[in-house]
Enzyme design. Structure first.
Site, PDB file in Angstrom:
ATOM      1  N   LYS A  50       0.856  -1.300  -0.262  1.00 57.57           N
ATOM      2  CA  LYS A  50       0.037  -0.135  -0.273  1.00 57.57           C
ATOM      3  C   LYS A  50       1.076   1.215  -0.028  1.00 57.57           C
ATOM      4  CE  LYS A  50      -2.074  -1.638   3.998  1.00 57.57           C
ATOM      5  NZ  LYS A  50      -1.127  -2.102   4.496  1.00 57.57           N
ATOM      6  N   ARG A  59      -8.757   1.460  10.784  1.00 52.15           N
ATOM      7  CA  ARG A  59      -7.922  -0.254  11.209  1.00 52.15           C
ATOM      8  C   ARG A  59      -9.540  -0.546  11.878  1.00 52.15           C
ATOM      9  NH1 ARG A  59      -3.005   1.064   9.610  1.00 52.15           N
ATOM     10  NH2 ARG A  59      -1.848  -1.090  10.181  1.00 52.15           N
ATOM     11  N   ARG A 119      11.817  -5.990   3.802  1.00 47.03           N
ATOM     12  CA  ARG A 119      11.408  -4.190   3.761  1.00 47.03           C
ATOM     13  C   ARG A 119      13.327  -3.226   4.391  1.00 47.03           C
ATOM     14  NH1 ARG A 119       6.343  -2.205   4.813  1.00 47.03           N
ATOM     15  NH2 ARG A 119       6.543  -3.128   7.421  1.00 47.03           N
ATOM     16  N   ARG A 160      12.141  -1.376  10.382  1.00 47.62           N
ATOM     17  CA  ARG A 160      11.217  -1.549  11.062  1.00 47.62           C
ATOM     18  C   ARG A 160      11.049  -2.839  12.612  1.00 47.62           C
ATOM     19  NH1 ARG A 160       5.761  -0.094   8.416  1.00 47.62           N
ATOM     20  NH2 ARG A 160       4.959  -0.898   9.725  1.00 47.62           N
ATOM     21  N   ARG A 163       0.656  -8.697  13.829  1.00 50.79           N
ATOM     22  CA  ARG A 163      -0.068  -7.842  12.655  1.00 50.79           C
ATOM     23  C   ARG A 163      -0.894  -8.019  12.194  1.00 50.79           C
ATOM     24  NH1 ARG A 163       5.701  -5.102  10.363  1.00 50.79           N
ATOM     25  NH2 ARG A 163       3.477  -4.217   9.221  1.00 50.79           N
TER      26      ARG A 163
END
Ligand code: AP5
Length: 230
Positions: free
Chosen positions: A14, A89, A123, A156, A167
Site C-alpha cells: 500500500k 483499521r 523490507r 522497522r 500484525r
C-alpha cells in the site's frame, strides 16, 4: 476519483504504491503509520505512547490515531482529495471517518500470506524520508543507503517475526471486516497486489482512473477478497 482509501494487510504494498501514484495524481499520501512513526521519532507524548503499541504490532488506540488523522485531513493539501493509507483499521474508525469526509473508493490489496511475510521480512526503510526499499525486490543504488538523501536504511521494529505474526492476526480480526463494510456501501474495489511494482501500479491506475476493464464496484460477497490466514 480523488478520495481514496488503500486497504489491505501489512506488507501488501500500500505504502509503496501510494507513494508512486500520489506523485502522478498530485494527491497527498496520508499514512497514519508514517504520521505515528514521525511523532515517535520526535519524542512527543503521543508518539511515545503510540510507539509502545506499534513495536508489538498492536493497533494504536483509536483516540490517539483519530486526533492525528483529523489534524492531517484538515490541512489545505487534503481538501481536493487524498490517498489514505493505513486508516481506517476497524469499523469504529470507518464510522468516524464517515463523519469527516465522504469517500470515492476503497481499494483492497490482495496477496497471499506467505508473500506478505516475505516482503515484510525483507523490507528496509529510510527513517528520514520514509522511502521504502526491499533487500530483494527494491534495492537502493548504494547498499544500505537511501537513494534520496543517503540516510542509513533501517528495519522497522514491527518487521520482526513475532510482531509480523501479531500484525497479521490483528488485521484478520479487526481490519478484514472492513472489506464487507465497504462492499455493502459499494465502495470496495479489490486489486491483485502480486507481481512487479509496475504491474500493480498499472492495476491501481486502471481502478483509479476508471478504465472499463477494472474497478467496477463489488456488490456481492462472492467477489474475490483474500484474507491472510491467521
Ligand atoms: P502501517 O505503517 O500502516 O503498516 P501496515 O498497514 O502494517 O502496512 P505496512 O507499512 O507494513 O505495509 P504496506 O502495505 O504499506 O507495504 P509496503 O509498501 O511497505 O502501520 C504500522 C503500525 O502503526 C500499525 O501496526 C499500528 O500499530 C499503527 N497504526 C497505523 N495506522 C493505524 C490506525 N489507523 N489505527 C491504529 N493503529 C495504527 O511494502 C512492503 C515491502 O514489500 C517493501 O519492502 C516493498 O519494497 C515491497 N514491495 C511492495 N510492493 C512490491 C511488489 N509489487 N513486488 C515486490 N516487492 C514489493
Amino acid at each position: 476519483m480523488r478520495r481514496i482509501v488503500l486497504l489491505g494487510p501489512p506488507g501488501a504494498g500500500k505504502g509503496t504504491q501510494a507513494a508512486l501514484i500520489a506523485r502522478e495524481l498530485r494527491l497527498p499520501h496520508l499514512s497514519t503509520g508514517d504520521l505515528l512513526r514521525s511523532a515517535a521519532a520526535a519524542g512527543s507524548p503521543l508518539g511515545v505512547e503510540a510507539d509502545r503499541y506499534m513495536r508489538e504490532g498492536h493497533l494504536v488506540p483509536d483516540p490517539l490515531v483519530l486526533g492525528v488523522l483529523r489534524d492531517r485531513l484538515a490541512q489545505p493539501d487534503a481538501r481536493q482529495g487524498f490517498l489514505l493509507d493505513g486508516f481506517p483499521r476497524n469499523v469504529a474508525q470507518a464510522e468516524e471517518l464517515a463523519t469527516v469526509t465522504a469517500l470515492d473508493a476503497v481499494i483492497a490489496f490482495e496477496l497471499p500470506r506467505n508473500v506478505l511475510v516475505e516482503r515484510l521480512q525483507d523490507r528496509r526503510v529510510c527513517p528520514k524520508c520514509h522511502t521504502v526499499y526491499n533487500t530483494r525486490t527494491r534495492r537502493p543504488d548504494r547498499e544500505g543507503r537511501c537513494d534520496l538523501d543517503g540516510t542509513e536504511l533501517v528495519q522497522r521494529p514491527d518487521d520482526r517475526p513475532e510482531a509480523i505474526a501479531n500484525r497479521l492476526a490483528v488485521y484478520a480480526e479487526q481490519t478484514a471486516p472492513l472489506l464487507e463494510y465497504y462492499r455493502r456501501r459499494e465502495l470496495l474495489r479489490p486489486i491483485d497486489a502480486s507481481g512487479s511494482l509496475d504491474a500493480v501500479a498499472a492495476r491501481l491506475r486502471r481502478v483509479i482512473l476508471g478504465s472499463s476493464d477494472a474497478g467496477a464496484p463489488v456488490r456481492s460477497s462472492s467477489a474475490v477478497t483474500q484474507r491472510p490466514r491467521s
